[in-house]
Design a protein around this motif. Structure first.
Motif, short mmCIF file in Angstrom:
data_model
loop_
_atom_site.label_atom_id
_atom_site.label_comp_id
_atom_site.label_asym_id
_atom_site.label_seq_id
_atom_site.Cartn_x
_atom_site.Cartn_y
_atom_site.Cartn_z
N LYS A 1 37.42 36.94 29.92
CA LYS A 1 38.88 37.94 30.23
C LYS A 1 39.25 38.01 31.45
O LYS A 1 40.31 38.36 31.74
N LYS A 2 38.49 37.72 32.54
CA LYS A 2 38.92 37.97 33.73
C LYS A 2 38.20 37.05 34.88
O LYS A 2 37.05 36.72 34.51
N ILE A 3 38.98 36.47 35.96
CA ILE A 3 38.25 35.72 36.79
C ILE A 3 38.73 35.81 38.28
O ILE A 3 39.91 35.93 38.40
N ASP A 4 37.76 35.99 39.17
CA ASP A 4 38.18 36.24 40.60
C ASP A 4 38.14 34.64 41.41
O ASP A 4 36.98 34.17 41.49
N LEU A 5 39.34 34.15 41.85
CA LEU A 5 39.33 32.66 42.24
C LEU A 5 39.33 33.04 43.94
O LEU A 5 39.45 32.03 44.72
N ILE A 6 39.32 34.15 44.46
CA ILE A 6 39.42 34.29 45.85
C ILE A 6 38.54 33.44 46.72
O ILE A 6 38.88 32.95 47.73
N GLN A 7 37.26 33.24 46.18
CA GLN A 7 36.23 32.46 46.83
C GLN A 7 36.45 30.96 47.11
O GLN A 7 35.90 30.32 47.94
N PHE A 8 37.38 30.55 46.11
CA PHE A 8 37.52 29.00 46.01
C PHE A 8 38.74 28.66 46.69
O PHE A 8 39.70 28.19 46.36
N LYS A 9 38.69 28.55 48.09
CA LYS A 9 39.69 28.11 49.12
C LYS A 9 39.96 26.72 48.90
O LYS A 9 41.16 26.20 49.27
N LYS A 10 39.11 25.90 48.58
CA LYS A 10 39.18 24.26 48.21
C LYS A 10 39.59 24.10 47.11
O LYS A 10 39.92 22.71 46.68
N LEU A 11 39.97 25.00 46.04
CA LEU A 11 40.15 24.54 44.81
C LEU A 11 41.55 23.68 44.31
O LEU A 11 42.53 24.17 44.98
N LYS A 12 41.56 22.63 43.89
CA LYS A 12 42.53 21.74 43.78
C LYS A 12 42.85 21.60 42.13
O LYS A 12 44.03 21.61 42.04
N TYR A 13 41.68 21.56 41.36
CA TYR A 13 42.00 21.34 39.79
C TYR A 13 41.47 22.64 39.05
O TYR A 13 40.16 22.71 39.18
N LEU A 14 42.16 23.47 38.28
CA LEU A 14 41.54 24.58 37.57
C LEU A 14 42.06 24.47 36.16
O LEU A 14 43.00 24.09 35.92
N THR A 15 41.01 24.30 35.37
CA THR A 15 41.14 24.32 33.80
C THR A 15 40.58 25.34 33.28
O THR A 15 39.19 25.57 33.14
N ILE A 16 41.38 26.36 32.71
CA ILE A 16 40.78 27.48 32.19
C ILE A 16 41.75 27.86 30.94
O ILE A 16 41.93 28.99 30.38
N ASP A 17 42.02 27.13 30.26
CA ASP A 17 42.81 27.08 28.99
C ASP A 17 41.94 27.46 27.92
O ASP A 17 40.77 27.44 27.83
N ASN A 18 42.69 28.05 26.81
CA ASN A 18 41.57 28.53 25.57
C ASN A 18 40.91 29.58 25.98
O ASN A 18 39.73 29.68 25.58
N ASN A 19 41.36 30.75 26.76
CA ASN A 19 40.41 31.97 27.12
C ASN A 19 41.05 32.92 26.66
O ASN A 19 41.97 33.09 25.73
N LYS A 20 40.77 34.15 27.20
CA LYS A 20 41.48 35.38 26.99
C LYS A 20 41.73 36.07 28.22
O LYS A 20 42.00 37.36 28.22
N LEU A 21 42.35 35.29 29.40
CA LEU A 21 42.90 35.82 30.44
C LEU A 21 44.23 36.69 30.14
O LEU A 21 45.01 36.22 29.52
N GLU A 22 44.37 37.81 30.81
CA GLU A 22 45.70 38.56 30.84
C GLU A 22 46.22 38.38 31.89
O GLU A 22 47.69 38.66 32.10
N SER A 23 45.60 38.06 32.92
CA SER A 23 46.15 37.80 34.60
C SER A 23 45.52 36.76 35.30
O SER A 23 44.31 36.57 34.85
N LEU A 24 46.04 36.44 36.46
CA LEU A 24 45.33 35.17 37.13
C LEU A 24 46.07 35.33 38.64
O LEU A 24 47.24 35.08 38.34
#
Length: 238
Positions: A150-173
């Motif tokens: 439902k929620k994920i904090d991506l702040i720590q991932f400064k080097k992130l290039k590929y994000l796959t988080i489909d088919n979840n229950k996120l309301e914001s990102l």
């Protein structure tokens, strides 16, 4: 006689210090079967120094329900536990681990911490509502598809290039701290708006975003935007 007793006691002490009491005996059997070379002294057991000699460990499709004994294999650079029946997994203080795959299990609890070299992490197709990630600053590829997050904090991932988080229950990102992002797969969530103004490296023709999501971007970004063709789930990670 006293010398013999002393030597025997010393040998016994050294042996006891090196021996491992596995929480899941099946785990030891699986490792020995797949990596027979690990048993350097040929005693059909894995001792501490032997466990620490292993660099890569893959136990895909082995019907594992308990993988807690991974903690003894501290020098791993690669770990795959994909396609098993694990419900809970915690891993921490693996200072050489670069790849971690634990997709397609029955995970309800997952915590990873102090994995400073980790760059690929996949935990898709589980039953997770949240994942605790701490001190893993070098993740480049993060795959959490098909969970209940439902929620994920991506702040720590400064080097992130590929994000796959489909088919979840996120309301914001919030992607404002992920300036190196190249591709995002975020469709089939409850997201209404996504701001990509700071994500100037995104390949605008391979963005997996639902059609009804409002995309906030620069005019140049939006002029290049083309929804990516919907595809089925990828094969299991490693």
């Amino acid at each position: 006689m006293k010398i013999i007793s002393t030597v025997f006691l010393l040998v016994t002490t050294i042996y006891s210090a090196q021996s491992i009491k596995f929480e899941n005996p099946e785990f030891e059997k699986l490792v020995l079967a797949k990596y027979p070379e690990i048993d350097a002294n040929k005693n059909n057991r894995i001792e501490q120094n032997e466990a620490e000699s292993l660099g890569k460990l893959s136990l895909m499709e082995t019907n594992l329900t308990n993988a807690n004994d991974v903690k003894y294999f501290k020098n791993l650079t690669y770990l795959s536990l994909t396609i098993n029946n694990i419900e809970e997994f915690i891993i921490k203080d693996f200072f050489k681990l670069e790849k971690l795959y634990i997709a397609r299990n029955k995970l309800k609890k997952l915590e990873i911490s102090n994995l400073p070299l980790l760059n690929e992490f996949a935990c898709g197709l589980n039953q997770l509502t949240a994942v605790k990630i701490k001190n893993c600053p070098n993740i480049v590829s993060l795959n959490m598809m098909n969970n209940q997050i439902k929620k994920i904090d991506l702040i720590q991932f400064k080097k992130l290039k590929y994000l796959t988080i489909d088919n979840n229950k996120l309301e914001s990102l919030d992607l404002s701290n992920n300036l190196d992002l190249i591709q995002i797969t975020i469709d089939n969530n409850d997201i209404k708006t996504i701001d990509i103004i700071k994500n100037q490296n995104l390949k605008m023709n391979i963005l997996y975003i639902d059609d009804d999501v409002k995309i906030i971007g620069t005019p140049e970004q939006l002029s290049r935007y083309k929804p990516a063709a919907k595809v089925g789930p990828p094969p299991p990670s490693k």
